[in-house]
Write a protein that holds these residues in place. Structure first.
Motif: not given
Length: 213
Positions: A187-213
């Motif tokens: 199951a750990a083998v499958l984590l790489a895809g989820y991890a990369i998706a999470a990195l992109h999602a967090v980067a986009r979300r935190t960037a969006g919060r910064k732009e709106t402040t």
């Protein structure tokens, strides 16, 4: 991602995002699991690990932006272009990880002076480097899986400008590492895809919060 439809009311049009159901979620989960398995398989020769991660990050970026995955031909082309520059990245990453792991093990076992304070400082430095490396992966994905040097410089500037993003991405890396240790290796083998998706999602979300402040 939900499909977008257009509602016509007289002369006006209004975009409406169709609701997602369990089939959409299952399809996304399956796609990301396949991305993770592909990254691991493509990284088996070791020297191709950087290219595999960069190409996967580019694919996830396309999916996040457009709602669809790039074609197999485009992905293979990206991977081929990324192998050579990715080899140097892989070697540097393995060197840094090896040094940090050796330091942490030595400090934890008391084989070197410094004790708990030195161990905490090393852990903090490790997490800081992990957060920067995670943002580099995101930036490389945004540039099509290549351009590691420019991605590293851009990530460094972002870390200084948005420390919250830096910390959040380090947290994603830490959580991924803990999950890898806790679950079955298959199951750990499958984590790489989820991890990369999470990195992109967090980067986009935190960037969006910064732009709106």
């Amino acid at each position: 991602m939900g499909a977008t439809v257009t509602r016509v009311d007289g002369l006006d049009t209004e975009p409406v995002v169709a609701a997602r159901d369990w089939r959409d979620v299952l399809r996304d989960a399956t796609d990301l699991a396949l991305v993770g398995a592909t990254v691991v398989l493509a990284s088996v020769p070791v020297f191709t690990a950087g290219a595999a991660v960069g190409t996967a990050s580019a694919a996830v970026h396309d999916w996040a932006e457009t709602g669809s995955w790039p074609s197999a031909r485009r992905t293979l082309g990206r991977f081929g272009r990324a192998v050579l520059p990715g080899t140097a990245v892989t070697a540097l990453t393995l060197l840094v990880v090896g040094i940090l792991v050796a330091d942490l093990l030595a400090l934890a076992a008391g084989r070197v002076p410094g004790g708990i304070p030195a161990l905490l400082v090393t852990v903090a430095a490790t997490l800081a480097l992990a957060g920067h490396a995670a943002l580099v992966v995101v930036e490389v994905g945004r540039s099509g899986g290549v351009g590691w040097r420019s991605a590293a410089r851009s990530a460094a500037r972002t870390c200084l400008a948005r420390p919250g993003t830096w910390a959040a991405l380090a947290g994603v890396v830490l959580l991924t590492g803990l999950l890898t240790l806790m679950i079955h290796p298959v199951a750990a083998v499958l984590l790489a895809g989820y991890a990369i998706a999470a990195l992109h999602a967090v980067a986009r979300r935190t960037a969006g919060r910064k732009e709106t402040t």
